[in-house]
Each structure stands twice: as C-alpha cells, then as structure tokens.
Write an enzyme that holds these catalytic residues in place. Structure first.
Site, PDB file in Angstrom:
ATOM      1  N   ALA A  47      18.526  70.797  13.598  1.00 41.05           N
ATOM      2  CA  ALA A  47      19.757  69.804  13.120  1.00 41.05           C
ATOM      3  C   ALA A  47      20.383  69.507  14.199  1.00 41.05           C
ATOM      4  O   ALA A  47      20.364  70.034  15.137  1.00 41.05           O
ATOM      5  CB  ALA A  47      20.617  70.907  12.159  1.00 41.05           C
ATOM      6  N   LYS A  75      22.133  64.849   7.692  1.00 37.28           N
ATOM      7  CA  LYS A  75      23.014  66.069   7.608  1.00 37.28           C
ATOM      8  C   LYS A  75      24.297  65.400   7.731  1.00 37.28           C
ATOM      9  O   LYS A  75      24.889  64.797   8.681  1.00 37.28           O
ATOM     10  CB  LYS A  75      22.640  66.677   8.939  1.00 37.28           C
ATOM     11  CG  LYS A  75      23.957  67.882   9.076  1.00 37.28           C
ATOM     12  CD  LYS A  75      23.552  68.546  10.429  1.00 37.28           C
ATOM     13  CE  LYS A  75      24.847  69.416  10.942  1.00 37.28           C
ATOM     14  NZ  LYS A  75      24.742  69.751  12.368  1.00 37.28           N
TER      15      LYS A  75
HETATM   16  C1  LIG Z   1      16.402  79.955  16.828  1.00 37.84           C
HETATM   17  C2  LIG Z   1      16.900  78.658  17.172  1.00 37.84           C
HETATM   18  C3  LIG Z   1      17.369  77.835  16.500  1.00 37.84           C
HETATM   19  C4  LIG Z   1      17.541  76.562  17.083  1.00 37.84           C
HETATM   20  N1  LIG Z   1      18.227  75.425  16.153  1.00 37.84           N
HETATM   21  C5  LIG Z   1      18.714  74.451  16.511  1.00 37.84           C
HETATM   22  C6  LIG Z   1      19.022  73.241  15.780  1.00 37.84           C
HETATM   23  O1  LIG Z   1      19.357  73.422  14.773  1.00 37.84           O
HETATM   24  N2  LIG Z   1      19.678  72.273  16.503  1.00 37.84           N
HETATM   25  C7  LIG Z   1      19.613  72.082  17.946  1.00 37.84           C
HETATM   26  O2  LIG Z   1      19.962  70.985  18.320  1.00 37.84           O
HETATM   27  N3  LIG Z   1      18.966  72.928  18.661  1.00 37.84           N
HETATM   28  C8  LIG Z   1      18.711  74.163  18.243  1.00 37.84           C
HETATM   29  N4  LIG Z   1      17.965  75.059  18.730  1.00 37.84           N
HETATM   30  C9  LIG Z   1      18.046  74.700  20.325  1.00 37.84           C
HETATM   31  C10 LIG Z   1      16.306  73.914  20.552  1.00 37.84           C
HETATM   32  O3  LIG Z   1      15.430  74.644  19.876  1.00 37.84           O
HETATM   33  C11 LIG Z   1      16.273  73.763  22.125  1.00 37.84           C
HETATM   34  O4  LIG Z   1      17.404  73.101  22.401  1.00 37.84           O
HETATM   35  C12 LIG Z   1      15.362  72.662  22.235  1.00 37.84           C
HETATM   36  O5  LIG Z   1      14.086  73.195  21.513  1.00 37.84           O
HETATM   37  C13 LIG Z   1      14.865  72.559  23.355  1.00 37.84           C
HETATM   38  O6  LIG Z   1      14.019  73.679  24.121  1.00 37.84           O
HETATM   39  P1  LIG Z   1      13.382  73.458  25.498  1.00 37.84           P
HETATM   40  O7  LIG Z   1      12.427  72.168  25.603  1.00 37.84           O
HETATM   41  O8  LIG Z   1      14.556  73.409  26.389  1.00 37.84           O
HETATM   42  O9  LIG Z   1      12.362  74.543  25.648  1.00 37.84           O
HETATM   43  P2  LIG Z   1      10.980  75.019  24.924  1.00 37.84           P
HETATM   44  O10 LIG Z   1      10.946  74.483  23.713  1.00 37.84           O
HETATM   45  O11 LIG Z   1      10.940  76.666  25.042  1.00 37.84           O
HETATM   46  O12 LIG Z   1       9.757  74.472  25.925  1.00 37.84           O
HETATM   47  C14 LIG Z   1       9.428  75.022  27.042  1.00 37.84           C
HETATM   48  C15 LIG Z   1       8.201  74.131  27.614  1.00 37.84           C
HETATM   49  O13 LIG Z   1       8.047  74.656  28.897  1.00 37.84           O
HETATM   50  C16 LIG Z   1       6.768  74.939  29.132  1.00 37.84           C
HETATM   51  N5  LIG Z   1       6.422  75.918  30.050  1.00 37.84           N
HETATM   52  C17 LIG Z   1       7.180  76.935  30.440  1.00 37.84           C
HETATM   53  N6  LIG Z   1       6.673  77.534  31.224  1.00 37.84           N
HETATM   54  C18 LIG Z   1       5.749  76.709  31.865  1.00 37.84           C
HETATM   55  C19 LIG Z   1       4.671  76.811  32.830  1.00 37.84           C
HETATM   56  N7  LIG Z   1       4.889  77.893  33.960  1.00 37.84           N
HETATM   57  N8  LIG Z   1       3.989  75.771  33.342  1.00 37.84           N
HETATM   58  C20 LIG Z   1       3.994  74.663  32.404  1.00 37.84           C
HETATM   59  N9  LIG Z   1       4.682  74.767  31.379  1.00 37.84           N
HETATM   60  C21 LIG Z   1       5.557  75.449  31.069  1.00 37.84           C
HETATM   61  C22 LIG Z   1       6.347  75.046  27.692  1.00 37.84           C
HETATM   62  O14 LIG Z   1       4.726  75.265  27.391  1.00 37.84           O
HETATM   63  C23 LIG Z   1       7.021  74.371  26.863  1.00 37.84           C
HETATM   64  O15 LIG Z   1       6.411  73.062  26.540  1.00 37.84           O
HETATM   65  C24 LIG Z   1      17.685  76.322  18.402  1.00 37.84           C
HETATM   66  C25 LIG Z   1      17.148  77.402  19.195  1.00 37.84           C
HETATM   67  C26 LIG Z   1      16.541  78.531  18.909  1.00 37.84           C
HETATM   68  C27 LIG Z   1      16.152  79.546  19.377  1.00 37.84           C
HETATM   69  N1  LIG Z   2      31.212  63.581  17.786  1.00 41.33           N
HETATM   70  C1  LIG Z   2      30.032  64.698  17.292  1.00 41.33           C
HETATM   71  C2  LIG Z   2      31.011  65.820  16.966  1.00 41.33           C
HETATM   72  C3  LIG Z   2      31.433  66.217  15.568  1.00 41.33           C
HETATM   73  C4  LIG Z   2      32.224  65.674  14.693  1.00 41.33           C
HETATM   74  N2  LIG Z   2      32.284  66.171  13.470  1.00 41.33           N
HETATM   75  C5  LIG Z   2      31.111  66.913  13.543  1.00 41.33           C
HETATM   76  C6  LIG Z   2      30.653  67.669  12.205  1.00 41.33           C
HETATM   77  C7  LIG Z   2      29.514  68.637  12.795  1.00 41.33           C
HETATM   78 CL1  LIG Z   2      28.939  69.384  11.498  1.00 41.33          CL
HETATM   79  C8  LIG Z   2      29.086  68.661  14.103  1.00 41.33           C
HETATM   80  C9  LIG Z   2      29.654  67.877  15.194  1.00 41.33           C
HETATM   81  C10 LIG Z   2      30.549  67.111  14.725  1.00 41.33           C
HETATM   82  C11 LIG Z   2      29.326  64.189  16.201  1.00 41.33           C
HETATM   83  O1  LIG Z   2      29.813  62.890  15.687  1.00 41.33           O
HETATM   84  O2  LIG Z   2      28.298  64.499  16.536  1.00 41.33           O
END
Ligand SMILES: Cc1cc2nc3c(=O)[nH]c(=O)nc-3n(C[C@H](O)[C@H](O)[C@H](O)COP(=O)(O)OP(=O)(O)OC[C@H]3O[C@@H](n4cnc5c(N)ncnc54)[C@H](O)[C@@H]3O)c2cc1C
Ligand SMILES: N[C@@H](Cc1c[nH]c2cc(Cl)ccc12)C(=O)O
Length: 516
Positions: A47, A75
C-alpha cells in the site's frame, strides 16, 4: 562529476532508485545494481501514498502500463477497525479537507456535526469506499475533486513542494515483487547493469570512504557513489561504515509481522478500495485487496504475543481461504540510521529506516529519499551542504511519521488488553504530549503539527484524533459564537455529492478488470 553509481540490493528500494536515476540523468550516469541471488527481499510493501503517482509520471508510465502488470488496485483511504471499540470503524481518506470561514470542516463538525461520524460528514470518500466503487468512471474520468492533475506549474516539484497545494484522491495497492520485476525491465532496457551476486566485503580507503565492493563471482565493483539498498542488513552503511541505528522501539513497540498472500476470486468477493487496519489484542492486521488475491498480515509486539499465536490469530481472522497459504514471518528493525548519507554511501529503503506499516510509509520514504538525493546530488567536491540537507530531510520525515503513528496508539480508546493499556503510559516522542494538549481545544493545523515536512498534512492528524476517540477534543471556542450557516451548507453539499457519486460510479472491480 560523480557519474558512476553502484546500488547494492534489488528490492523495492534498489529498483525504484535505479529506474528513477535513469529517468532523471539518462546516459550521463552509469548505474550498476548488484543483488543477491539467494537472500531474497522483504517484498511486502503493498500500500502506498497518493504521491507515488509522481514517481510513475516521472518514469513516463501510465496506470494502464504498470497497474495490470502488478495486480494493482486503488486505495482511497486507510480504514481503521476496532481502534476505539469492537465494531467501530473510521476512515483516513485521501481527500482535500474543506474549510469554511478559515476553519477546517472537522472543527465545525465538532461544534455542529450532523451525525456522530466525522468521516462521513466531512468527506465523500468514506461512502464511496463502503459501496466498493472506483473513483474513475469506466472511461477513465476522475471524480471532480478540488485538485490539479498534471497542471504545468506542478511539473518537476518534489512531494514536499507539492504538499498543501493539492490532495489527490487515491493511492495504490500493488504486489511489490511484481513492481520490482517491472522496474528491473524498465531499468535494464535503459542501460542499468544488473549483476546477480553477493557482496561479501566492502573496501575502504584510509579515510573510511568506500572504494569498491567485492562480490563472490564478479570480482570488485567500484563507483563514485554507493547506494545501500540491502534492507535491514545495512551491509554498507551500518556494517562497513558502522553508522549507528537509532531504534524507535521505546515509543513504537511493534517489532514483528506475519504475512499471508491469500488467492481469491475478487469478482466474487468484490473490492473495497482501501487498506484496512483491524486492531487486535497485541497489534493490528492489515487487509489489502489486489487483483487475484488479498494480502494480509499481523503486525505485533513480540513482548506481548508469540509468533505462533500471531499466526494462529491471523489464520482465524482470514478463515478457510488461508488454509494453503504459507506464512512469512518477518522481524522488523524499527527506527532510522543516525545519518542515511555518510561519506560516499547513501542508505535508501529499510537500511535508512522503517516504521511499522500502519500508514503505508515504507515506499513513501524511498520515494522521498530518491527525490531528495536527485535534488542534492553531489559532485566530486562532496559538498557538505548537500549531504547535511539530505540527512536532515530524511531524519525529519521519519521522526514526523513516528509521532503520527504514536498518536494512533495514544489516541486509541480501547484498553481491553495490557498491550492497549501500556500504549497510554509509554514514553512519547519529545514534543508530542505538548502538541496533543493544544489539539484538545483546536484540531491540528499547520502551526501545531510536527514542524518539518513528513508527508502527512494536518487533516491526517485530525482524522486520527477524531477517529481513535480516546483523547477528548473540544470545538474551537470561536466557533461557538460564530454563524454556522455556511458550514451547514457545506455538510449538505457533501451529502448531496455523496448521494450522486454512489449512484453513478462503477464498481472498483469492474474498473480494474477492463484496465489494460
Ligand atoms: C511487514 C511489512 C509490511 C510492509 N508493508 C508496506 C506497505 O504496505 N507499504 C509500504 O510502502 N511499505 C511497506 N513495507 C516496507 C517495504 O516492504 C520496504 O520499504 C520495501 O520493501 C523496501 O525494502 P528494501 O528494498 O529496502 O529491502 P529488501 O526488500 O529487504 O531488499 C534487500 C535487497 O538487498 C539484497 N542484499 C542484501 N544483502 C546483500 C548482499 N550482501 N549482497 C547483495 N545483495 C544483498 C537482497 O538480496 C535484496 O535484493 C512493509 C514492510 C514490512 C516489513
Ligand atoms: N500527501 C500525502 C499524504 C496523505 C494525505 N492523505 C492521506 C491519507 C492516507 Cl490514508 C495516507 C497519506 C495521506 C498523500 O497524498 O499521499
């Protein structure tokens, strides 16, 4: 010039950064992305904020290009269930707050509210969502909202520069793994070098600057600027450069999640176009409708409930459809790196910081970081001003969101388990208690919310305060002696508009199924 960029990590953060920088700098920048072939990604991230549409616009992508490829849906709000008491719900919608005679309509609602539902009295979206409708007609026409879509003067602005000027009426849900795949193709087609290998060690010079990363099979890879997108591991920023991590756990105790992907016939089920956050005994469960499945997960604090119990609760919540779905248990590192940019290394994504996904801020943090890095991109003087501005912007956005999340728990009226009782007595981030005092007699406005850009407009804070219901708020005294007829007309206009929209908009599922 700094034009050789090495990105380590191929999750959402790595690929969003690679694709944005290619779109921004074209062939003037040389990008290599190294990702492990076996470590995997967190890949939940389903999301978003509405602002993410600027990211897709910047890449030149239209909804019909990427949405079907990522099983995406709209959403229109976060729906909070049971945060006040069992059976209660309220919406935090994407919708411009109306204002009457200089006061937000929610302030007038406290004084004159036609019903007990602030969300349905002050916004049209809650009723559109309850009816499972799309904010676009089948021909793509968007419901008329007071916002500007694609106006010239808005082009090229960052999210922080946009804030307050417009409020777009929806964000997206999508499968993060599919988006990463889509952006991989986009980036590689535009010249990003993609290496699948593990970074085994990081070479530093005598000043501690990174000179290269060593991989298992592809030798040394070197560049000018290194972007650490290795997730919670923080291989470059936290491990090699030893930048400390500031934990938020003293104020936000949820440190674990268990997620399920549940395949579902969405035509039969229908799509309620919002993220739902349902409060539980020791945390909350998210429900995210996608095309072809529902994403769900329990975010909880290990101090209050075991992973086995959390999984059992989640499976019961979802019902028989979850029987064959495999549970993904995730340990979350909550907080932020002290500085996200250190020497010639910038951490983006989970390496930089993360808070529980209650308001879907993970991808927003990434998008914001990329915009700020593109704006403060260094040259080989490595000017400290750019780095410091960047670090301040990143710290502010995360500290502000932390406060916003804490308000959900402090404000939640329910206190039926130890988890919810402790939420009322736990330490709060500095400044929040004073701000809450002010809000008791005047709802949050731009002068009383967290003072730096953090992505959430003042009305968002007001929605949480009014919806969670545990903090008693009174109307502004000025409104008690003001003529309320203009506010009454506005409430009436919202009722009429809601009635019209719920009669004329198509079902959300029908809209997405014809989008290609
Ligand atoms: C439970 C949960 C729910 C979430 N829900 C949302 C949501 O609804 N909305 C939202 O905006 N965000 C959400 N997030 C956050 C979102 O998942 C992350 O912000 C996003 O996935 C970014 O992750 P990342 O790319 O930083 O890391 P990761 O996805 O962990 O990727 C890490 C990468 O680094 C690589 N890597 C690691 N070590 C090495 C190494 N030594 N050498 C080479 N490669 C390596 C891995 O292989 C992988 O490719 C959620 C997170 C969690 C934990
Ligand atoms: N400017 C942002 C912040 C925002 C404004 N309303 C909402 C509602 C929800 Cl559920 C999350 C985020 C936001 C945006 O528009 O994304």
């Amino acid at each position: 010039m700094i034009n050789r960029v090495v990105i380590v990590g191929g999750g959402t953060a790595g690929w969003m950064t690679a694709s944005y920088f290619k779109a921004a700098f074209g062939d003037r920048i040389d990008i290599t992305l190294v990702e492990s072939g076996h470590l995997g990604t967190v890949g939940v991230g389903e999301a978003t904020f509405s602002d993410i549409r600027h990211f897709f616009e910047f890449l030149g992508l239209k909804e019909k290009d990427w949405m079907p490829a990522c099983n995406a849906t709209y959403k229109l709000a976060v729906r909070f269930e049971n945060w006040r008491e069992q059976g209660h719900y309220f919406y935090h919608p994407f919708e411009q707050m109306r204002s009457v005679n200089g006061f937000p309509l929610t302030d007038w609602w406290l004084q004159e509210g036609p019903t007990s539902r602030f969300d349905k009295d002050c916004f049209v979206m809650p009723s559109v969502i309850d009816a499972g409708l799309s904010p676009r007609q089948l021909d793509g026409t968007l419901i008329d909202q007071p916002f500007v879509e694609g106006a010239d003067e808005m082009q090229g602005l960052t999210m922080s520069e946009h804030q307050g000027k417009t409020q777009f009426p929806y964000a997206y849900h999508f499968e993060a793994a599919l988006l990463a795949k889509y952006l991989t193709t986009y980036s590689v087609e535009r010249g990003v070098k993609h290496i699948i290998d593990d970074v085994e060690s990081v070479d530093l010079d005598s000043r501690g600057w990174i000179t290269g990363v060593r991989t298992g099979e592809h030798g040394d890879i070197s560049g000018d600027l290194y972007i650490d997108c290795t997730g919670f591991r923080g291989v470059l920023l936290n491990k090699a450069l030893e930048e400390p991590f500031i934990s938020y756990q003293d104020t936000l105790p949820n440190d674990s999640a268990v997620a399920l992907q549940v395949p579902m016939d969405m035509e039969k089920r229908g799509i309620r176009p919002c993220t739902t956050a349902t409060a539980q005994d020791a945390g909350w469960i998210w429900t995210i409708p996608l095309m072809g499945r529902v994403g769900t997960g329990y975010v909880y604090a290990k101090d209050y409930i075991s992973p086995e119990e959390a999984e059992r609760t989640l499976r019961e919540f979802v019902g028989p459809a979850a029987a064959d779905a495999e549970a993904n248990h995730i340990k979350m590192r909550i907080g932020r790196s002290r500085n996200s940019w250190v020497k010639n290394c910038v951490g983006i994504g989970l390496t930089s910081g993360f808070v529980e996904p209650l308001e879907s801020t993970g991808i927003f943090f990434i998008h914001h970081a990329i915009e700020q890095l593109a704006k403060n991109f260094p040259d080989d003087n490595w000017n400290e001003t750019h780095r410091d501005r960047y670090n301040d912007a990143i710290a502010h956005v995360m500290d502000g969101v932390r406060e916003f999340l804490v308000l959900h728990y402090v404000g939640a009226k329910r206190n039926d388990t130890q988890y919810w009782r402790d939420a009322k007595t736990r330490k709060m981030p500095d400044g929040l208690a004073e701000r809450i005092e002010k809000w008791k007699t005047q709802l949050p406005d731009s002068e009383t919310v967290f003072p730096y850009y953090h992505g959430l407009p003042p009305y968002s804070w007001g929605c949480i305060l009014l919806g969670t219901g545990g903090i008693e708020v009174k109307p502004s005294p000025a409104l008690r002696i003001s003529d309320s007829s203009a506010a009454q007309r506005e409430f009436e206009a919202i009722r009429e508009k809601t009635e019209h929209l719920t009669r004329t908009l198509p079902k959300a599922y029908d809209y997405f199924s014809q989008l290609s």
